[in-house]
Write a protein that holds these residues in place. Structure first.
Motif, PDB file in Angstrom:
ATOM      1  N   THR A  44       0.815  -1.219   0.000  1.00 45.34           N
ATOM      2  CA  THR A  44       0.000   0.000   0.000  1.00 45.34           C
ATOM      3  C   THR A  44       0.850   1.271   0.000  1.00 45.34           C
ATOM      4  OG1 THR A  44      -0.176   0.299   2.414  1.00 45.34           O
ATOM      5  CG2 THR A  44      -1.739  -1.227   1.356  1.00 45.34           C
ATOM      6  N   ALA A  45       2.154   1.132   0.108  1.00 45.92           N
ATOM      7  CA  ALA A  45       3.026   2.308   0.172  1.00 45.92           C
ATOM      8  C   ALA A  45       2.924   3.136  -1.117  1.00 45.92           C
ATOM      9  CB  ALA A  45       4.466   1.878   0.403  1.00 45.92           C
ATOM     10  N   GLN A  46       2.322   4.312  -1.001  1.00 49.44           N
ATOM     11  CA  GLN A  46       2.135   5.225  -2.141  1.00 49.44           C
ATOM     12  C   GLN A  46       1.576   4.497  -3.363  1.00 49.44           C
ATOM     13  OE1 GLN A  46       2.050   7.682  -0.425  1.00 49.44           O
ATOM     14  NE2 GLN A  46       3.697   9.095  -0.985  1.00 49.44           N
ATOM     15  N   ILE A  47       0.645   3.603  -3.125  1.00 50.69           N
ATOM     16  CA  ILE A  47       0.046   2.784  -4.182  1.00 50.69           C
ATOM     17  C   ILE A  47      -0.700   3.617  -5.216  1.00 50.69           C
ATOM     18  CG2 ILE A  47      -2.027   2.373  -2.785  1.00 50.69           C
ATOM     19  CD1 ILE A  47      -2.237  -0.392  -4.029  1.00 50.69           C
ATOM     20  N   GLY A  48      -1.154   4.791  -4.817  1.00 49.65           N
ATOM     21  CA  GLY A  48      -1.921   5.626  -5.739  1.00 49.65           C
ATOM     22  C   GLY A  48      -1.099   6.626  -6.504  1.00 49.65           C
ATOM     23  N   TYR A  49       0.190   6.343  -6.699  1.00 51.93           N
ATOM     24  CA  TYR A  49       1.094   7.306  -7.335  1.00 51.93           C
ATOM     25  C   TYR A  49       0.659   7.734  -8.735  1.00 51.93           C
ATOM     26  CZ  TYR A  49       3.103   3.668 -10.330  1.00 51.93           C
ATOM     27  OH  TYR A  49       3.279   2.677 -11.272  1.00 51.93           O
ATOM     28  N   ASP A  50      -0.108   6.884  -9.420  1.00 54.52           N
ATOM     29  CA  ASP A  50      -0.553   7.233 -10.772  1.00 54.52           C
ATOM     30  C   ASP A  50      -2.044   7.560 -10.826  1.00 54.52           C
ATOM     31  OD1 ASP A  50      -1.417   4.664 -10.256  1.00 54.52           O
ATOM     32  OD2 ASP A  50      -0.711   3.805 -12.146  1.00 54.52           O
ATOM     33  N   GLU A  51      -2.661   7.751  -9.665  1.00 49.99           N
ATOM     34  CA  GLU A  51      -4.062   8.166  -9.618  1.00 49.99           C
ATOM     35  C   GLU A  51      -4.167   9.675  -9.839  1.00 49.99           C
ATOM     36  OE1 GLU A  51      -6.932   6.379  -9.083  1.00 49.99           O
ATOM     37  OE2 GLU A  51      -5.826   4.487  -9.060  1.00 49.99           O
ATOM     38  N   ALA A  52      -5.270  10.100 -10.415  1.00 45.04           N
ATOM     39  CA  ALA A  52      -5.505  11.538 -10.601  1.00 45.04           C
ATOM     40  C   ALA A  52      -5.549  12.210  -9.230  1.00 45.04           C
ATOM     41  CB  ALA A  52      -6.827  11.758 -11.337  1.00 45.04           C
ATOM     42  N   GLY A  53      -4.863  13.325  -9.108  1.00 37.07           N
ATOM     43  CA  GLY A  53      -4.877  14.082  -7.872  1.00 37.07           C
ATOM     44  C   GLY A  53      -3.874  13.620  -6.829  1.00 37.07           C
ATOM     45  N   PHE A  54      -2.990  12.699  -7.188  1.00 39.70           N
ATOM     46  CA  PHE A  54      -2.024  12.201  -6.210  1.00 39.70           C
ATOM     47  C   PHE A  54      -1.137  13.311  -5.650  1.00 39.70           C
ATOM     48  CE2 PHE A  54       2.292  10.590  -5.279  1.00 39.70           C
ATOM     49  CZ  PHE A  54       2.000   9.764  -4.207  1.00 39.70           C
ATOM     50  N   CYS A  55      -0.687  14.196  -6.507  1.00 38.40           N
ATOM     51  CA  CYS A  55       0.231  15.247  -6.058  1.00 38.40           C
ATOM     52  C   CYS A  55      -0.430  16.227  -5.096  1.00 38.40           C
ATOM     53  CB  CYS A  55       0.799  16.002  -7.265  1.00 38.40           C
ATOM     54  SG  CYS A  55       1.951  15.009  -8.249  1.00 38.40           S
ATOM     55  N   THR A  56      -1.725  16.447  -5.267  1.00 37.36           N
ATOM     56  CA  THR A  56      -2.418  17.415  -4.407  1.00 37.36           C
ATOM     57  C   THR A  56      -3.057  16.766  -3.183  1.00 37.36           C
ATOM     58  OG1 THR A  56      -4.397  17.206  -5.791  1.00 37.36           O
ATOM     59  CG2 THR A  56      -2.863  19.011  -6.298  1.00 37.36           C
ATOM     60  N   ASP A  57      -3.481  15.512  -3.322  1.00 36.54           N
ATOM     61  CA  ASP A  57      -4.105  14.814  -2.199  1.00 36.54           C
ATOM     62  C   ASP A  57      -3.696  13.340  -2.222  1.00 36.54           C
ATOM     63  OD1 ASP A  57      -5.647  13.901  -0.127  1.00 36.54           O
ATOM     64  OD2 ASP A  57      -7.546  14.711  -0.865  1.00 36.54           O
ATOM     65  N   PRO A  58      -2.425  13.058  -1.864  1.00 35.85           N
ATOM     66  CA  PRO A  58      -1.934  11.672  -1.932  1.00 35.85           C
ATOM     67  C   PRO A  58      -2.694  10.711  -1.023  1.00 35.85           C
ATOM     68  CG  PRO A  58      -0.372  13.101  -0.774  1.00 35.85           C
ATOM     69  CD  PRO A  58      -1.381  13.990  -1.418  1.00 35.85           C
ATOM     70  N   LYS A  59      -3.177  11.188   0.109  1.00 33.63           N
ATOM     71  CA  LYS A  59      -3.913  10.310   1.015  1.00 33.63           C
ATOM     72  C   LYS A  59      -5.166   9.768   0.337  1.00 33.63           C
ATOM     73  CE  LYS A  59      -6.235  10.199   5.527  1.00 33.63           C
ATOM     74  NZ  LYS A  59      -6.485  10.925   6.800  1.00 33.63           N
ATOM     75  N   LYS A  60      -5.939  10.625  -0.287  1.00 33.26           N
ATOM     76  CA  LYS A  60      -7.157  10.213  -0.976  1.00 33.26           C
ATOM     77  C   LYS A  60      -6.829   9.278  -2.135  1.00 33.26           C
ATOM     78  CE  LYS A  60     -11.213  12.032  -3.419  1.00 33.26           C
ATOM     79  NZ  LYS A  60     -11.906  13.273  -3.884  1.00 33.26           N
ATOM     80  N   ALA A  61      -5.790   9.625  -2.886  1.00 35.00           N
ATOM     81  CA  ALA A  61      -5.400   8.806  -4.033  1.00 35.00           C
ATOM     82  C   ALA A  61      -4.981   7.407  -3.585  1.00 35.00           C
ATOM     83  CB  ALA A  61      -4.261   9.482  -4.796  1.00 35.00           C
ATOM     84  N   ASN A  62      -4.269   7.324  -2.481  1.00 36.97           N
ATOM     85  CA  ASN A  62      -3.828   6.022  -1.977  1.00 36.97           C
ATOM     86  C   ASN A  62      -4.988   5.160  -1.505  1.00 36.97           C
ATOM     87  OD1 ASN A  62      -1.041   6.326  -2.436  1.00 36.97           O
ATOM     88  ND2 ASN A  62      -0.748   7.422  -0.517  1.00 36.97           N
ATOM     89  N   ILE A  63      -5.932   5.760  -0.803  1.00 36.60           N
ATOM     90  CA  ILE A  63      -7.101   5.002  -0.335  1.00 36.60           C
ATOM     91  C   ILE A  63      -7.904   4.483  -1.532  1.00 36.60           C
ATOM     92  CG2 ILE A  63      -9.277   5.128   0.925  1.00 36.60           C
ATOM     93  CD1 ILE A  63      -6.731   5.143   2.678  1.00 36.60           C
ATOM     94  N   THR A  64      -8.076   5.336  -2.530  1.00 37.19           N
ATOM     95  CA  THR A  64      -8.775   4.922  -3.755  1.00 37.19           C
ATOM     96  C   THR A  64      -8.057   3.757  -4.410  1.00 37.19           C
ATOM     97  OG1 THR A  64      -9.633   7.152  -4.161  1.00 37.19           O
ATOM     98  CG2 THR A  64      -9.496   5.663  -6.059  1.00 37.19           C
ATOM     99  N   ALA A  65      -6.731   3.861  -4.505  1.00 38.19           N
ATOM    100  CA  ALA A  65      -5.951   2.824  -5.179  1.00 38.19           C
ATOM    101  C   ALA A  65      -5.935   1.515  -4.395  1.00 38.19           C
ATOM    102  CB  ALA A  65      -4.528   3.324  -5.406  1.00 38.19           C
ATOM    103  N   ILE A  66      -5.892   1.594  -3.068  1.00 42.27           N
ATOM    104  CA  ILE A  66      -5.922   0.368  -2.245  1.00 42.27           C
ATOM    105  C   ILE A  66      -7.171  -0.435  -2.569  1.00 42.27           C
ATOM    106  CG2 ILE A  66      -6.269  -0.501   0.104  1.00 42.27           C
ATOM    107  CD1 ILE A  66      -4.428   1.794   1.045  1.00 42.27           C
ATOM    108  N   LYS A  67      -8.310   0.227  -2.536  1.00 39.63           N
ATOM    109  CA  LYS A  67      -9.575  -0.472  -2.796  1.00 39.63           C
ATOM    110  C   LYS A  67      -9.649  -0.985  -4.235  1.00 39.63           C
ATOM    111  CE  LYS A  67     -12.116   2.122   0.734  1.00 39.63           C
ATOM    112  NZ  LYS A  67     -13.239   3.037   1.033  1.00 39.63           N
TER     113      LYS A  67
END
Length: 366
Positions: A44-67
């Motif tokens: 799960t470590a920075q799993i959402g690195y390629d999600e939209a909005g990662f740079c501005t809200d990495p926490k949200k992007a990571n939670i989205t990517a985990i699921k």
């Protein structure tokens, strides 16, 4: 060969694919391992690195990517087990645990610190939990704490030795003398400590050996020591199914023994990685930190030598000259891009289908 039973969950082979961040082990790799009968693990470590909005809200992007990635892996797994590796050092550790449970993770493996709160966070769920330990002392501490505070024990244990890749639970001095360390004896002592809690809770607690597990011979040796299964990571990187860029995988194929070095990570722990121009820049103190992603609980951008998130993202995307490439000590043995099935089949040959902890090694098939 023996199954790996963790409570009411069963993997067809006693092989866990180690969690590798950032983005090296996501849904494609974990799903393929689970479909092949092992336990596939998503980091799960920075799993959402390629999600939209990662740079501005990495926490949200990571939670989205985990699921998202747990769902994708489970869809691919054909009923096999899919879990996550969540670093205790993460700033959003509790949120990652919660998201993983909501997404249906079968297991949570947790290291880079002692997962003191993990039983509380998973209470009332069917998600199985395991701490990563490297010493008998750490095993005693976490098992005693869980027993005293939560009146429960681990569902399984992962012992990570000094030859693993990524962050390591050893000092620089210990790693420098890793070949001289009698780690087999440490494994036996950890297993003995775990068996005490098996007796107290009247249940089996599988012990998984990790760190330097590369071949069927390594699997066989772990079984001889008393392990119930193995965890391998490096070997799964050089597979078609691994989520990393092909350039990342080829860095493994090209790596020689002298290319493997111990570094000091911003996480505050030693780490094993492949030498490249980026590590030379770090040594010269020329790396710049442009933004903070808030990944680690104990990280001050003003004090660290480089941003580990940026470094790992560059690498997994294929910039292997300017990124951080974690790898196990045996990466020199990687000589080609293989498949998950081939890796599982080879490692499985180190076990015999018979009584628990009764094994023999099967011959190589040409």
């Amino acid at each position: 060969m023996n199954e790996l039973k963790i409570g009411n969950k069963t993997a067809n082979v006693p092989i866990i694919q180690g969690g590798m961040g950032v983005g090296v082990s996501r849904s494609r790799l974990a799903g393929a391992v689970a479909a092949a009968g092992g336990i596939g693990i998503i980091s799960t470590a920075q799993i959402g690195y390629d999600e939209a909005g990662f740079c501005t809200d990495p926490k949200k992007a990571n939670i989205t990517a985990i699921k998202k990635h747990i769902a994708l892996a489970k869809a691919q797994a054909k009923g096999g087990l899919v879990g996550v590796n969540i670093m205790v050092a993460l700033k959003d550790y509790a949120e990652h645990v919660k998201a993983s449970i909501e997404a249906g993770a079968d297991v949570i493996i947790s290291g880079a610190g002692l997962p003191v709160s993990l039983p509380k966070l998973t209470e009332g769920t069917d998600t199985k939990i395991a701490p990563i330990v490297s010493t008998e002392k750490a095993a005693h501490v976490i098992l005693k704490l869980w027993d005293r505070k939560f009146h429960r024990t681990a569902d399984f244990i992962v012992i990570e030795g000094p030859k693993a890749g990524g962050h390591l639970g050893f000092s620089q001095e210990e790693l420098a003398d890793a070949d001289q360390m009698d780690y087999d004896n440490e494994i036996r002592k950890i297993i003995s400590a775990v068996r005490e809690y098996e007796e107290k809770y009247h249940r089996e607690i599988p012990v998984i050996v990790a760190g330097g597990i590369y071949s069927r011979e390594d699997a066989f040796h772990a079984a001889e020591l008393g392990a119930d299964g193995i965890q391998a990571a490096t070997r799964f990187v050089a597979t078609e199914e691994c989520d990393a860029d092909i350039a990342y995988k080829m860095a493994y194929v090209k790596a020689k023994k002298e290319d493997v070095v111990i570094i000091k990570s911003p996480v505050g722990m030693p780490g094993r990685a492949i030498r490249n121009p980026f590590l030379e820049e770090v040594a010269q103190g020329t790396c710049k930190i442009e933004r903070c992603y808030g990944c680690l609980a104990k990280c001050d951008p003003k004090e660290i030598p480089y941003c580990i998130t940026d470094a790992l993202i560059r690498a997994v995307k294929g910039d292997v000259e300017h990124g951080l490439i974690f790898a196990g000590e045996n990466v020199e043995k990687v000589d080609k891009i293989s498949t998950v099935k081939a890796v599982i089949d080879d490692l499985s040959a180190g076990f015999y289908s018979g009584e628990k902890n009764t094994f023999h090694i099967l011959p190589h098939v040409v």
